[in-house]
Design an enzyme around this catalytic site. Structure first.
Site, PDB file in Angstrom:
ATOM      1  N   ARG A 124       0.778  -1.266  -0.063  1.00  0.00           N
ATOM      2  CA  ARG A 124      -0.019  -0.143  -0.084  1.00  0.00           C
ATOM      3  C   ARG A 124       0.992   1.220   0.092  1.00  0.00           C
ATOM      4  NH1 ARG A 124      -2.990  -3.446   3.478  1.00  0.00           N
ATOM      5  NH2 ARG A 124      -4.857  -4.257   2.542  1.00  0.00           N
ATOM      6  N   LYS A 146       2.105  10.710 -11.458  1.00  0.00           N
ATOM      7  CA  LYS A 146       1.427   9.975 -12.389  1.00  0.00           C
ATOM      8  C   LYS A 146       2.143   8.932 -12.602  1.00  0.00           C
ATOM      9  CE  LYS A 146      -1.463  11.658 -15.451  1.00  0.00           C
ATOM     10  NZ  LYS A 146      -1.831  12.468 -16.353  1.00  0.00           N
ATOM     11  N   GLU A 188       8.216  17.421 -25.730  1.00  0.00           N
ATOM     12  CA  GLU A 188       7.619  17.877 -24.294  1.00  0.00           C
ATOM     13  C   GLU A 188       7.821  19.265 -23.721  1.00  0.00           C
ATOM     14  OE1 GLU A 188       5.174  16.514 -22.526  1.00  0.00           O
ATOM     15  OE2 GLU A 188       4.963  14.306 -23.424  1.00  0.00           O
ATOM     16  N   LYS A 230       5.334  22.884 -14.798  1.00  0.00           N
ATOM     17  CA  LYS A 230       4.621  21.654 -14.353  1.00  0.00           C
ATOM     18  C   LYS A 230       4.377  21.575 -13.010  1.00  0.00           C
ATOM     19  CE  LYS A 230       4.067  16.592 -14.886  1.00  0.00           C
ATOM     20  NZ  LYS A 230       4.773  15.384 -15.583  1.00  0.00           N
ATOM     21  N   GLU A 240      -5.419  15.946 -11.439  1.00  0.00           N
ATOM     22  CA  GLU A 240      -6.006  16.240 -12.684  1.00  0.00           C
ATOM     23  C   GLU A 240      -7.499  16.217 -12.821  1.00  0.00           C
ATOM     24  OE1 GLU A 240      -5.871  13.915 -17.063  1.00  0.00           O
ATOM     25  OE2 GLU A 240      -3.991  14.038 -15.878  1.00  0.00           O
ATOM     26  N   ARG A 244      -4.806  20.754 -14.397  1.00  0.00           N
ATOM     27  CA  ARG A 244      -3.753  19.546 -14.924  1.00  0.00           C
ATOM     28  C   ARG A 244      -4.079  18.994 -16.289  1.00  0.00           C
ATOM     29  NH1 ARG A 244      -0.155  15.258 -11.139  1.00  0.00           N
ATOM     30  NH2 ARG A 244       1.069  14.508 -13.016  1.00  0.00           N
ATOM     31  N   ASN A 248      -2.106  17.464 -21.126  1.00  0.00           N
ATOM     32  CA  ASN A 248      -2.437  16.311 -21.903  1.00  0.00           C
ATOM     33  C   ASN A 248      -2.382  16.873 -23.122  1.00  0.00           C
ATOM     34  OD1 ASN A 248      -2.850  14.073 -20.360  1.00  0.00           O
ATOM     35  ND2 ASN A 248      -4.774  15.043 -19.474  1.00  0.00           N
ATOM     36  N   HIS A 251      -1.966  14.839 -26.305  1.00  0.00           N
ATOM     37  CA  HIS A 251      -1.424  13.511 -26.140  1.00  0.00           C
ATOM     38  C   HIS A 251      -2.988  12.573 -26.321  1.00  0.00           C
ATOM     39  CE1 HIS A 251       1.822  14.818 -23.738  1.00  0.00           C
ATOM     40  NE2 HIS A 251       2.165  13.714 -23.296  1.00  0.00           N
ATOM     41  N   HIS A 255      -1.405   9.308 -27.859  1.00  0.00           N
ATOM     42  CA  HIS A 255      -1.733   7.915 -27.148  1.00  0.00           C
ATOM     43  C   HIS A 255      -2.506   6.813 -28.402  1.00  0.00           C
ATOM     44  CE1 HIS A 255      -1.268   9.486 -22.897  1.00  0.00           C
ATOM     45  NE2 HIS A 255      -0.244   9.341 -23.421  1.00  0.00           N
ATOM     46  N   HIS A 268       7.332   8.428 -27.989  1.00  0.00           N
ATOM     47  CA  HIS A 268       6.386   9.132 -27.387  1.00  0.00           C
ATOM     48  C   HIS A 268       6.459  10.702 -27.911  1.00  0.00           C
ATOM     49  CE1 HIS A 268       3.265  10.469 -24.398  1.00  0.00           C
ATOM     50  NE2 HIS A 268       4.330  11.418 -23.805  1.00  0.00           N
TER      51      HIS A 268
END
Length: 366
Positions: A124, A146, A188, A230, A240, A244, A248, A251, A255, A268
């Site tokens: 956990r 993330k 990026e 960021k 998000e 936030r 993206n 993206h 993706h 990427h």
């Protein structure tokens, strides 16, 4: 060159430092001691980065009194999987790692994502340090918390939010990067500049030649500017739920393209750059963005050597993968669309319009 330090301060009280400079690997153990009470360290790396830096990192940790273990993954996007995550959980259990352990991710974005996911879920949650070794990981995935793994249905569909305790971006590791990895990072950085505002965008336009020459001072400035932006975004919207989403940009298409091409076939960064071009053109019709902005962004990407992808991929398959995206709400696909540097919207776009632009994109490459 002096080391630059940034601090991420989240609304919930969590804080951690990011350092960008030289010699950070040599001092890593001391920094780990400052932020973690762990006595046992597990370095997770991959088959490309491990041979370059693992022994030095382990030696430093051992000198600092840590009991040190290492786990190595095959390099590449395929390692971001349920199977690999389970192998890492089992390995940690066999080593007897408990909450007295800290995981150190030594590598690029794939290593950071899978190591962060495992750290967040094993027992956990145990302490986690990011040591990014690629430009892309330094400016993007190493901060913000993330992490995730891929499924057959899409990229990063399983994951958590787990902030690192510390991030060490040692610029020495960039010396071994191939050109394709520099491209990933440049994409990026370009995304961050467009979303952050006109000053960063203009600075990037003015410094493309220096970046392409890998000037250390310019590269460090680009990393610091990207991370500062960021860090601000993450501090105000860790999970998000609003702001936030801007990160993206590019993206949704990216993706889908990565999934349709086959993970690892299109990098990427190249996918994000193509996604930015697609989003800008879609935005002209969807929300009335000016052609001047499309040209400005094209000039920025071209200047960084991120030319349009020439390979054609099925518009139908791209459309299908887009609807597996995390930004789908009530079966409606939301796109992050920039209107000009520093301004953006997350909007629901008519599926028929998306399909038209995907067909146009495919036809332009046949």
């Amino acid at each position: 060159m002096s080391t630059r330090r940034l601090r991420v301060i989240l609304e919930g009280g969590c804080t951690y430092d990011i350092r960008i400079g030289h010699g950070l690997l040599a001092n890593l153990a001391l920094q780990v001691r400052e932020v973690s009470q762990a006595t046992r360290a597990v370095v997770i790396t991959d088959s490309e980065v491990g041979p370059l830096y693992l022994n030095d990192v382990k030696a430093g940790l051992q000198l600092a009194g840590f009991e040190v273990f290492d786990l190595s993954l095959p390099a590449g996007e395929e390692s971001k999987s349920v199977v690999v995550a389970a192998e890492l959980w089992d390995a940690l259990a066999l080593l007897g790692i408990g909450r007295d352990g800290v995981i150190i991710a030594l590598g690029g974005g794939v290593v950071g994502d899978i190591a962060g996911f495992v750290a967040a879920t094993y027992m956990r949650g145990i302490d986690f340090i990011q040591v990014p070794t690629t430009l892309l990981a330094m400016v993007d995935s190493s901060i913000g918390g993330k992490n995730g793994i891929n499924l057959a249905g899409g990229k990063n569909l399983v994951g958590t939010f787990r902030q690192p305790s510390y991030v060490a971006a040692d610029l020495v590791t960039l010396a071994t990067l191939p050109d394709s990895e520099w491209d990933n990072g440049f994409a990026e950085i370009a995304k961050s500049a467009i979303i952050e505002g006109k000053d960063f965008t203009q600075w990037l336009l003015d410094n493309t030649d220096s970046l392409l020459a890998h000037s250390e001072d310019t590269v460090q400035q680009a990393i610091v500017r990207s991370l500062s932006f960021k860090a601000y975004v993450v501090a105000h919207d860790e999970q998000e739920k609003g702001l936030r989403e801007c990160l993206n940009y590019g993206h949704t298409f990216a993706h889908a393209l990565e999934a349709v091409a086959g993970y690892g076939k299109v990098s990427h960064g190249r996918a994000v750059a193509e996604g930015m071009r697609f989003a800008a053109r879609l935005a002209v019709e969807a929300i009335g963005v000016s052609e001047q902005f499309v040209k400005l962004q094209d000039d920025l990407l071209d200047g960084l050597g991120l030319m349009p992808i020439r390979e054609a991929y099925s518009a139908d398959k791209l459309f299908e993968k887009m609807f597996s995206d995390k930004k789908v709400r009530d079966s409606k696909l939301r796109f992050v669309l920039a209107t000009k540097p520093g301004e953006w919207q997350a909007v629901v776009v008519d599926p028929d319009l998306i399909k038209i632009y995907l067909i146009l994109w495919e036809q332009a490459r046949i």
